[in-house]
Motif scaffolding. Sequence first.
Motif, PDB file in Angstrom:
ATOM      1  N   GLU A  72       0.821  -1.212   0.000  1.00 27.99           N
ATOM      2  CA  GLU A  72       0.000   0.000   0.000  1.00 27.99           C
ATOM      3  C   GLU A  72       0.857   1.266   0.000  1.00 27.99           C
ATOM      4  O   GLU A  72       0.436   2.307   0.492  1.00 27.99           O
ATOM      5  N   LEU A  73       2.053   1.156  -0.511  1.00 30.88           N
ATOM      6  CA  LEU A  73       2.924   2.333  -0.508  1.00 30.88           C
ATOM      7  C   LEU A  73       2.420   3.382  -1.491  1.00 30.88           C
ATOM      8  O   LEU A  73       1.712   3.068  -2.445  1.00 30.88           O
ATOM      9  N   GLY A  74       2.817   4.614  -1.239  1.00 29.97           N
ATOM     10  CA  GLY A  74       2.476   5.682  -2.172  1.00 29.97           C
ATOM     11  C   GLY A  74       3.312   5.558  -3.433  1.00 29.97           C
ATOM     12  O   GLY A  74       4.344   4.878  -3.451  1.00 29.97           O
ATOM     13  N   GLY A  75       2.850   6.214  -4.492  1.00 29.77           N
ATOM     14  CA  GLY A  75       3.546   6.128  -5.774  1.00 29.77           C
ATOM     15  C   GLY A  75       5.006   6.539  -5.688  1.00 29.77           C
ATOM     16  O   GLY A  75       5.895   5.849  -6.210  1.00 29.77           O
ATOM     17  N   TRP A  76       5.272   7.643  -4.997  1.00 33.70           N
ATOM     18  CA  TRP A  76       6.654   8.114  -4.919  1.00 33.70           C
ATOM     19  C   TRP A  76       7.507   7.185  -4.079  1.00 33.70           C
ATOM     20  O   TRP A  76       8.701   7.024  -4.326  1.00 33.70           O
ATOM     21  N   GLN A  77       6.883   6.570  -3.065  1.00 33.76           N
ATOM     22  CA  GLN A  77       7.660   5.641  -2.238  1.00 33.76           C
ATOM     23  C   GLN A  77       8.098   4.438  -3.070  1.00 33.76           C
ATOM     24  O   GLN A  77       9.257   4.038  -3.026  1.00 33.76           O
ATOM     25  N   TRP A  78       7.143   3.893  -3.833  1.00 41.19           N
ATOM     26  CA  TRP A  78       7.517   2.794  -4.738  1.00 41.19           C
ATOM     27  C   TRP A  78       8.626   3.251  -5.678  1.00 41.19           C
ATOM     28  O   TRP A  78       9.621   2.552  -5.889  1.00 41.19           O
TER      29      TRP A  78
END
Lengths: 107, 465
Positions: B182-188
């Motif tokens: 469930e990570l955010g886009g930028w985290q991925w």
Amino acid sequence: MAAPDNNSQFDDDVEIEATRASKPWSRRAQLIAVVGWSSFLVAAVGTMLFFAFVDPVQMEDTMAGRSVSRMTGYGIGFFFFWLLSAGAAAVAVFMVQSGRQNDRDRR
Amino acid sequence: MDEAVDDVQSLYEKQTKIHAREVKGLFNKLRDASTGVLLGVYYLLPWLRWDERQAVLFDLPARKFYIFGLTFWPQDFVFLSWLLIIAALLLFFVTALAGRVWCGYACPQTIWTKVFVWMERLAEGRFARRIKLDRGPWTAEKILRKTTKQLLWIGFALWTGFTFVGYFNPIQELTVSFARLELGGWQWFWIGFYSLATYGNAGYLREQVCKYMCPYARFQSAMFDADTLIVSYDVQRGEPRGRRQRGRDPVKLGLGDCVDCNICVQVCPTGIDIREGLQYECITCASCIDACDEVMDKMNYPRGLIRYTTENALEEKPSRIARPRTLVYATLLVALCIGFFVTLANRPMLHVDVIRDRNALYRELVDGQIENVYTLKILNKYDLAYPLTISAEGVDGLQVDTGDREIQIDAGAVLNVVARVRAQRDTLGPGSQQIRFRVETVDRDKVAMQDTRFFAPIERVQDDG
């Protein structure tokens, strides 16, 4: 890789940390690497400097009313700086390279 | 010559095979140790807790940096730049003193390369075996070994990227989100970006980065002098080099101590021959020292044909540690460090930024007063909430109107306050003048000040006449 030549008898005796990549880079590969990496470093510093003083959330006014989250702002900022400095580095490399070529041609 | 080679060959084959770990020399052990310590710090630091929160967290989304007991704000940027200057100077100092120890023992490029090489060896075996494997056909064993290596590399790279992002987002929450995908886009994105960079740099580029891409490699020689520690081959002792049988007196053969086994070249990660003198490619990993010492031991020659030494020592002159260059670096370094900590201890904990109202320079009120409107961004770095008073000075009778509400700032918070500042027209000169905002805690113990401009009509408006 340094092939097991007449000294291969040592390979099992002395542990060799042969980390060497297969062959030296071509001039072109070197230039691409230099442009990419030096502009990366500059972009990292630029991003740090810029966002120390500017909060992406407060850039709404200058971004034509579009609001961006901080992480998006940092991300876009970083790649913007990278692109910009890579452009400058690429132009510099191009100028130096083509200039040298001309000198050589004249001689 | 062939005979000589055979001699050497037979000579070494009589030796019992030595395990890799046991033959590893002193400097290899040192590098293993520094690798272990530095990687340990890197991977574990984000997990360290301090006062109910992550001890080291560069919380970019919140624009706050936590470093143990300290909290840094964008307003404290000067400390970061100061710290970077100290780091750069420290690098200069260490380089002048001990050469490129940074490269050999501490540079992330070296450290991660070492780990990746170690994983490669684990999966594919040692040098000669690896070459054989590379050249051989794609057997089941080769596929298995190559796959194992890739899995190890990718796994480690991902862990590295994840840890990196964990310095910027609370790592415990990050772990939960990661597990649930469930990570955010930028985290991925940043996990992927950093993992890929690690994988490429440590897995494939390796010391080519040092040779072709590192700026430090090119300018470090500017910090060098004749007393700087370098890895050097002792030409006096080694030359003329040549192969020989063990036990034969090199003096009678007219040879130096170098048996020309070429191992120093083979172990060199940047592929140079240290016997040709100091070269900018040398990252002082000291692998050649360890390797040569090994050979010297087998030949019953004293160690140190290749060793850490200085240019002066090689010329049998004394080497000095204290010399103008190092003293200047050291003095600057100490001064900067003292300045840093003194300034840090005294840094302003209450901070105010003044932003002028953009719509109008000034307003003339019906009662003839001139009004300027400002937004004050007040930052409280303390861990306590405070009631505040806001005043302004610089023009006689300056009044500050912040509304009826009592102003209270929470701990570690930013507060925006709209301040209407009024002055009688006759107290003002034409154009603008400087005024100063004072933001004080009610007990007047803590104060922040900021100068700004107060605008009035340029023409002094003629009163009734």
